[in-house]
Design an enzyme around this catalytic site. Sequence first.
Site, PDB file in Angstrom:
ATOM      1  N   SER A   1      34.033  48.605  42.438  1.00  0.00           N
ATOM      2  CA  SER A   1      32.800  48.899  43.143  1.00  0.00           C
ATOM      3  C   SER A   1      32.926  50.201  43.929  1.00  0.00           C
ATOM      4  O   SER A   1      33.191  51.244  43.340  1.00  0.00           O
ATOM      5  CB  SER A   1      32.441  47.696  44.029  1.00  0.00           C
ATOM      6  OG  SER A   1      31.058  47.675  44.297  1.00  0.00           O
TER       7      SER A   1
ATOM      8  N   ASP B   1      25.966  43.149  35.200  1.00  0.00           N
ATOM      9  CA  ASP B   1      26.119  43.548  36.598  1.00  0.00           C
ATOM     10  C   ASP B   1      24.769  44.051  37.121  1.00  0.00           C
ATOM     11  O   ASP B   1      24.293  45.106  36.708  1.00  0.00           O
ATOM     12  CB  ASP B   1      27.179  44.645  36.710  1.00  0.00           C
ATOM     13  CG  ASP B   1      27.592  44.938  38.146  1.00  0.00           C
ATOM     14  OD1 ASP B   1      26.822  44.620  39.064  1.00  0.00           O
ATOM     15  OD2 ASP B   1      28.688  45.501  38.339  1.00  0.00           O
TER      16      ASP B   1
ATOM     17  N   HIS C   1      29.031  41.319  38.710  1.00  0.00           N
ATOM     18  CA  HIS C   1      29.863  42.242  39.496  1.00  0.00           C
ATOM     19  C   HIS C   1      31.197  41.563  39.810  1.00  0.00           C
ATOM     20  O   HIS C   1      31.437  41.107  40.929  1.00  0.00           O
ATOM     21  CB  HIS C   1      29.107  42.610  40.770  1.00  0.00           C
ATOM     22  CG  HIS C   1      29.588  43.841  41.453  1.00  0.00           C
ATOM     23  ND1 HIS C   1      29.574  45.083  40.857  1.00  0.00           N
ATOM     24  CD2 HIS C   1      30.096  44.036  42.705  1.00  0.00           C
ATOM     25  CE1 HIS C   1      30.031  45.984  41.712  1.00  0.00           C
ATOM     26  NE2 HIS C   1      30.362  45.366  42.837  1.00  0.00           N
TER      27      HIS C   1
END
Length: 648
Positions: A198, A304, A335
């Site tokens: 991320s 995601d 995610h």
Amino acid sequence: MWTRMRFTIWRPLATAAITLLVASFLTPAAAHGAPRESRPVYSYENAIREAVWVDTGLDGDSDGKRDRVAVDIVRPREPAAQGRKVPVVMDASPYYSCCGRGNESQRKTYDAAGNVVQMPLFYDNYFVPRGYAFVGVDLAGTNRSDGCVDVGGRSDIQSAKAVVDWLNGRARAYTTRTGTTTAEAGWTNGRTGMIGKSWDGTIANGVAATGVKGLKTIVPIAAISSWYDYYFAQGAPLYDSGPDWLSDYVDSPEARAGCAAVQRELVDEAPRTGDLTSLWTERDYVEDARKVKASVFLVHGLQDLNVRTKHLGRWWDALAKNGVERKIWLSQTGHVDPFDFRRAAWVDTLHRWFDHELLGYDNGIDREPMADIERHPDQWATSTVWPPHGTRTATLRPSTGDRPGVGTLGLRKGTGTAAFTDNPRLSETEWSAQIDTPTPDKAGFVTGPLTRDLRLSGSSQVTVTATPTTATAHLSAVLVDLGPDTIRDYAASGEGISTLTDRTCWGASTTGDSACFRETAAKAVDVGRTVLSRGWADLGTYADPGKGVPLTPGRAYTLTLDLAATDHVVPAGHRLALIVAGTDRDLIDPPADTPTLTLDLSRTSARVPFVGGADAFARATSGSAAAATPDARPLDGVRTPHHTYRIP
């Protein structure tokens, strides 16, 4: 041309000499011939744990002093004692103090001397005994670092780039946050690999895009490639907040007190209109892909809905265009880190990747397939290159069908019109469930049942010509696989995984830093339809994707929406659908008005990358028109993704 390229790290004439030379410095096994795998021969318990503060050269908090970022280091003691240098695995993150890392939200902890005791995740536990140093960097404005968080801008990227420079003798570091005693990195050969999920992986992308020397590889997991694309989709807001909220979320108390000017810029230069400003162009790493010298091992969940796969698609295509050596994993998850959806294979593959990229070991990973793709929960396929050889774009045309409100999708130019009224209470979940039923909130177009499998691989585009009834309008375009399947439940809280109670261990442990983590399992759901790609836009950006303008009701506008990258096989017997609608609830924000839009189907099309191109689509749809009319009952799918403040 680029799909035929393979990633090769060492050039042919130097391969043997460099491999042997590096091995002789880095492992005792060199005496027994060129190694293929680093072994856990060094003590983790007795590893050197230290902290330095690297001068970034910036003064983001405007206090008259150059910012220093905190760098926590865990490195094997034995190579240093023997005068041998080691490579570095590095994770630069804003989350080490505020929020934690990984599925168990681990934070850094420290001893009385200020040296790290617990380093989040397994990287230090696993790689330090194998002859690597692990470096955890607090981004500027977080934890023990000076400066301000600027959400992917110069300060964020320089926080980590300065550390790579220091590891290669080009920057200065100090033993304390405010002192004058300098610290040298004589224990490393400077060869650095950055990794992170991320925001952490985003920093790896951004640092690689500077072309910094010494950064040999990056492993971005679910990472952003353009911060504009994180907050907007061609002018349509994806969240009801901006980067100022995210900066405040991770800022240290000192940064909150001293970074008001940076916070103000994050508001003023990121207007909710979705206009493309200089703030966003500074944070678009795709534009600097030509500078990337590091190899890239990219991992992303195809479902995601936080860092959407548009990020991987644009980044991957730019890297390919510029000849960057690369590898990719694509899962069915949302995610989620690969440590939590394919743990054993991930640790093994990452180990071999770093051994190859940072130690120069000839372990064969460069001769393996470029792509691993999850087809069903825990069922994986590979592609020699990605997208596969023979992938070509086919132009699909929507048209009116035999039943009002339910159109067809094929290769022939469409005719007629289709209209829908934006309903911000509905989403792709409801649209696709009612694909075979006329509803006022969508325009749907469907093939007949396929006679053979059809694989989509890459990024699609949908061009629409639409006439609105109001001065503002947002558009969504969605590709759907209609047919029964078992998939990961990406819309559930675990985004495709369930966390179990049992633990498994991945490396060595100490009293303060366990290498044992809770196991996970795939969380699956049976469905009757699967959304496989999405795209959104503000119709007001029809002339300039960087600036929206008011629309004239009754006037036709043509706009192209970029859809997120995917790799999906629509099986024989299933149908492929294209849906065009307005607000996709909880995925984009609604416009100021509630428009009705009329599509000119003769000027509306979808460009979709199929393995085999238009010929493959024609073969898969031949004879399907004679199939029986589908049952009009709603099709089961995942629940509507829950609205939340997503953070990268």
